[in-house]
Write a protein that holds these residues in place. Structure first.
Motif, PDB file in Angstrom:
ATOM      1  N   MET A   1       0.932  -1.273   0.070  1.00 26.36           N
ATOM      2  CA  MET A   1       0.150  -0.314   0.126  1.00 26.36           C
ATOM      3  C   MET A   1       0.977   1.154  -0.241  1.00 26.36           C
ATOM      4  SD  MET A   1      -3.374   0.811   0.064  1.00 26.36           S
ATOM      5  CE  MET A   1      -3.681  -1.055   0.025  1.00 26.36           C
ATOM      6  N   TYR A   5      -2.232   7.274   0.414  1.00 25.83           N
ATOM      7  CA  TYR A   5      -3.591   7.225   1.391  1.00 25.83           C
ATOM      8  C   TYR A   5      -3.080   8.242   2.565  1.00 25.83           C
ATOM      9  CZ  TYR A   5      -6.140   3.791  -0.939  1.00 25.83           C
ATOM     10  OH  TYR A   5      -6.703   3.033  -1.728  1.00 25.83           O
ATOM     11  N   VAL A  16      -5.963   1.271   6.121  1.00 31.00           N
ATOM     12  CA  VAL A  16      -6.615   1.232   4.762  1.00 31.00           C
ATOM     13  C   VAL A  16      -6.633  -0.379   4.358  1.00 31.00           C
ATOM     14  CG1 VAL A  16      -5.738   1.479   2.192  1.00 31.00           C
ATOM     15  CG2 VAL A  16      -5.104   3.328   3.966  1.00 31.00           C
ATOM     16  N   GLU A  17      -5.773  -1.128   4.728  1.00 33.29           N
ATOM     17  CA  GLU A  17      -6.060  -2.667   4.326  1.00 33.29           C
ATOM     18  C   GLU A  17      -7.475  -3.066   5.324  1.00 33.29           C
ATOM     19  OE1 GLU A  17      -5.022  -4.910   2.226  1.00 33.29           O
ATOM     20  OE2 GLU A  17      -3.741  -3.368   1.265  1.00 33.29           O
ATOM     21  N   ILE A  20     -10.113  -1.850   3.268  1.00 35.61           N
ATOM     22  CA  ILE A  20     -10.423  -2.574   1.955  1.00 35.61           C
ATOM     23  C   ILE A  20     -10.982  -4.156   2.329  1.00 35.61           C
ATOM     24  CG2 ILE A  20      -9.110  -3.818   0.175  1.00 35.61           C
ATOM     25  CD1 ILE A  20      -7.277  -1.278   0.199  1.00 35.61           C
ATOM     26  N   GLY A  24     -14.467  -4.520   0.993  1.00 35.37           N
ATOM     27  CA  GLY A  24     -14.273  -4.887  -0.428  1.00 35.37           C
ATOM     28  C   GLY A  24     -15.451  -5.801  -1.101  1.00 35.37           C
ATOM     29  N   SER A  39     -11.147  -0.671  -9.084  1.00 29.73           N
ATOM     30  CA  SER A  39     -10.662  -1.579  -8.020  1.00 29.73           C
ATOM     31  C   SER A  39     -11.265  -1.069  -6.609  1.00 29.73           C
ATOM     32  CB  SER A  39      -9.253  -1.539  -8.023  1.00 29.73           C
ATOM     33  OG  SER A  39      -8.978  -0.439  -7.508  1.00 29.73           O
ATOM     34  N   GLN A  41      -9.634  -0.817  -3.964  1.00 31.94           N
ATOM     35  CA  GLN A  41      -8.716   0.252  -3.283  1.00 31.94           C
ATOM     36  C   GLN A  41      -9.056   1.563  -4.162  1.00 31.94           C
ATOM     37  OE1 GLN A  41      -7.987  -2.763  -4.821  1.00 31.94           O
ATOM     38  NE2 GLN A  41      -6.398  -3.827  -3.387  1.00 31.94           N
ATOM     39  N   ASP A  42      -9.240   1.712  -5.592  1.00 32.56           N
ATOM     40  CA  ASP A  42      -9.459   3.099  -5.799  1.00 32.56           C
ATOM     41  C   ASP A  42     -10.556   3.466  -5.580  1.00 32.56           C
ATOM     42  OD1 ASP A  42      -6.962   2.892  -7.271  1.00 32.56           O
ATOM     43  OD2 ASP A  42      -7.811   2.332  -8.972  1.00 32.56           O
ATOM     44  N   ALA A  45     -10.248   5.046  -2.017  1.00 33.91           N
ATOM     45  CA  ALA A  45      -9.391   6.333  -2.285  1.00 33.91           C
ATOM     46  C   ALA A  45     -10.241   7.367  -2.444  1.00 33.91           C
ATOM     47  CB  ALA A  45      -8.109   5.946  -3.035  1.00 33.91           C
TER      48      ALA A  45
END
Length: 132
Positions: A1, A5, A16-17, A20, A24, A39, A41-42, A45
């Motif tokens: 990562m 972020y 962040v993980e 996610i 997710g 994604s 992640q995006d 973000a």
């Protein structure tokens, strides 16, 4: 990562993980023959960027991610409640509101993230009610 972020959210890679993995499954989209999906992640973000800056180009993803976050918050088995505190009743909201008025002379507020100050355009004929 990446550290990106951290630059605009203050979240470390572990946080962040965590988000996610938590969100997710609900915000993941499949690729189509027309285009690749954005994604997880995006999507996270973009949502965090929107919350930090109110960038209107981000708004299409925000409702999905925030809806998933609220769904997970309501899930009794989720660890999210250990990390994020939301008042449970009107009295708790009113207590926070009173603290914002008493401590900061800042009416109509019931919370803040990382002390972010948002500049607003005062409504016409509002006098000093919206003085910054």
């Amino acid at each position: 990562m990446s550290g990106e972020y951290k630059n605009f959210t203050g979240l470390n890679p572990t946080d962040v993980e965590y988000f996610i993995n938590l969100l997710g499954p609900r915000i993941h989209k499949r690729n189509t023959v027309f285009r690749e999906a954005i994604s997880v992640q995006d999507r996270l973000a973009v949502t965090l960027l929107y919350l930090a800056t109110e960038d209107s180009t981000c708004s299409t993803y925000v409702s999905s991610v925030l809806g998933s976050l609220l769904h997970k918050y309501a899930d009794r088995s989720s660890r999210l409640k250990e990390n994020v505190k939301i008042p449970d009743n009107q009295e708790e909201w009113m207590k926070i509101r009173k603290e914002f008025i008493d401590l900061w002379n800042f009416p109509h507020a019931v919370g803040a993230l990382d002390g972010k100050h948002v500049v607003i355009q005062s409504p016409f004929n509002s006098g000093t009610d919206f003085y910054n």
